[in-house]
Design an enzyme around this catalytic site. Sequence first.
Site, PDB file in Angstrom:
ATOM      1  N   ASP A   1      30.434  52.087  36.788  1.00  0.00           N
ATOM      2  CA  ASP A   1      31.289  50.874  36.497  1.00  0.00           C
ATOM      3  C   ASP A   1      31.554  50.038  37.814  1.00  0.00           C
ATOM      4  O   ASP A   1      32.564  50.277  38.424  1.00  0.00           O
ATOM      5  CB  ASP A   1      32.590  51.363  35.865  1.00  0.00           C
ATOM      6  CG  ASP A   1      33.479  50.101  35.492  1.00  0.00           C
ATOM      7  OD1 ASP A   1      32.954  48.988  35.367  1.00  0.00           O
ATOM      8  OD2 ASP A   1      34.472  50.288  35.151  1.00  0.00           O
TER       9      ASP A   1
ATOM     10  N   GLY B   1      30.432  56.156  46.335  1.00  0.00           N
ATOM     11  CA  GLY B   1      29.461  56.906  45.236  1.00  0.00           C
ATOM     12  C   GLY B   1      28.137  57.215  45.509  1.00  0.00           C
ATOM     13  O   GLY B   1      27.684  58.041  45.014  1.00  0.00           O
TER      14      GLY B   1
HETATM   15  N1  SAM Z   1      33.016  45.746  35.389  1.00  0.00           N
HETATM   16  C1  SAM Z   1      33.969  45.405  36.569  1.00  0.00           C
HETATM   17  C2  SAM Z   1      33.363  44.035  36.989  1.00  0.00           C
HETATM   18  O1  SAM Z   1      32.205  44.115  37.580  1.00  0.00           O
HETATM   19  O2  SAM Z   1      34.131  43.074  36.709  1.00  0.00           O
HETATM   20  C3  SAM Z   1      34.003  46.389  37.451  1.00  0.00           C
HETATM   21  C4  SAM Z   1      35.253  47.064  37.323  1.00  0.00           C
HETATM   22  S1  SAM Z   1      35.829  48.143  38.505  1.00  0.00           S
HETATM   23  C5  SAM Z   1      37.259  47.779  39.169  1.00  0.00           C
HETATM   24  C6  SAM Z   1      34.708  48.498  39.665  1.00  0.00           C
HETATM   25  C7  SAM Z   1      35.114  49.376  41.049  1.00  0.00           C
HETATM   26  O3  SAM Z   1      33.880  49.900  41.828  1.00  0.00           O
HETATM   27  C8  SAM Z   1      36.010  48.970  41.926  1.00  0.00           C
HETATM   28  O4  SAM Z   1      37.334  49.727  41.901  1.00  0.00           O
HETATM   29  C9  SAM Z   1      35.299  49.213  43.428  1.00  0.00           C
HETATM   30  O5  SAM Z   1      36.288  49.616  44.427  1.00  0.00           O
HETATM   31  C10 SAM Z   1      34.477  50.372  43.064  1.00  0.00           C
HETATM   32  N2  SAM Z   1      33.154  50.244  43.868  1.00  0.00           N
HETATM   33  C11 SAM Z   1      32.642  49.479  44.452  1.00  0.00           C
HETATM   34  N3  SAM Z   1      31.680  50.032  45.259  1.00  0.00           N
HETATM   35  C12 SAM Z   1      31.641  51.310  45.198  1.00  0.00           C
HETATM   36  C13 SAM Z   1      31.119  52.588  45.839  1.00  0.00           C
HETATM   37  N4  SAM Z   1      30.015  52.295  46.488  1.00  0.00           N
HETATM   38  N5  SAM Z   1      31.368  53.761  45.460  1.00  0.00           N
HETATM   39  C14 SAM Z   1      32.432  53.859  44.499  1.00  0.00           C
HETATM   40  N6  SAM Z   1      33.207  52.766  44.044  1.00  0.00           N
HETATM   41  C15 SAM Z   1      32.597  51.598  44.229  1.00  0.00           C
END
Ligand code: SAM
Length: 292
Positions: A164, A147
């Site tokens: 998120d 992201g």
């Molecule tokens: N609200 C939840 C929590 O903190 O308990 C978060 C849920 S969601 C599953 C978080 C998502 O962010 C994950 O699927 C992860 O792979 C994604 N994520 C982490 N770093 C990221 C990045 N740099 N760019 C895009 N997505 C990312």
Amino acid sequence: MKNYNRITKGWFSEICHLWPGAANSFEIESVLYNKKSKFQQIEVYQTRHHGRMLVLDGIVQLTEFDEFAYHEMLTHIPMFAHPNPESVLVIGGGDGGVLREIGRHDGVKAIDFCEIDESVMTVSKAFFPKLACGFDDPRVNIFIRDGIEFIQEKSKEYDLIIVDSSDPIGPAADLFEKPFYRSLKAALRPGGIMATQGESLFLHKKTVIKLAQMTKALFPLQAYAHVLVPTYPGGHIGLCLGSLGPDLRRPSRSIHLDLQTQLKYYNPEIHEAAFILPRFAKQMLETGDENA
Ligand code: SAM
């Protein structure tokens, strides 16, 4: 730093240096999935009382028991604060919960979704169909990318951006840094709003202060909301919001009865109430002093 989770006598304990000295524990019936993806260890458990549970790198992301609280509030607060969100970006949120909530808004024309780890989506589709239904929306364009890189290429494109993200470790660490917040602002259209997972007012004071200060420095309007989510450490989680125009603290339009009846947590009253903070948190955010 490593998270030392323990499964003892049928209980999963979430032990993490981000909330030292205490652990949330869930009684589990079975391990449904446990594999390392390119980015993180992904686990799914069948719990005894909280439905299925998604764990990334040892940290609980959601349970079926109360995921609605977090997903509804992270989505519908900014959606209703904005008078007419048509173009929306979601960063993270690989489970699909935020997409499911955005999908309830007929006025949205396009939803870009940028998740770094495709495996989280695949696992969600297999084990969390009530969340992953968000991916079926024909308005959703999926980008499997970091992201941080994705947003750097965007300028004045979105009415709303929802981040998120997981906690500020591993692939999500830079989602809590100023360059990313600058990019968020640049990617918003005039009058746009951004909302990010804002950690716990009790447990992550340094991060909460940092997020609030970065947002205040960049956006004409900044506000911090909080949501009750028993699954998360401390039983609640914060949301950090920034706006280039609309008031964040109240809905700018009324909610249709059809939509209201679909929701279990969000309503116009709780939209306003979520911004009313305890005195220690108000002072902490105003002064930047975590001991306030
Ligand atoms: N609200 C939840 C929590 O903190 O308990 C978060 C849920 S969601 C599953 C978080 C998502 O962010 C994950 O699927 C992860 O792979 C994604 N994520 C982490 N770093 C990221 C990045 N740099 N760019 C895009 N997505 C990312």
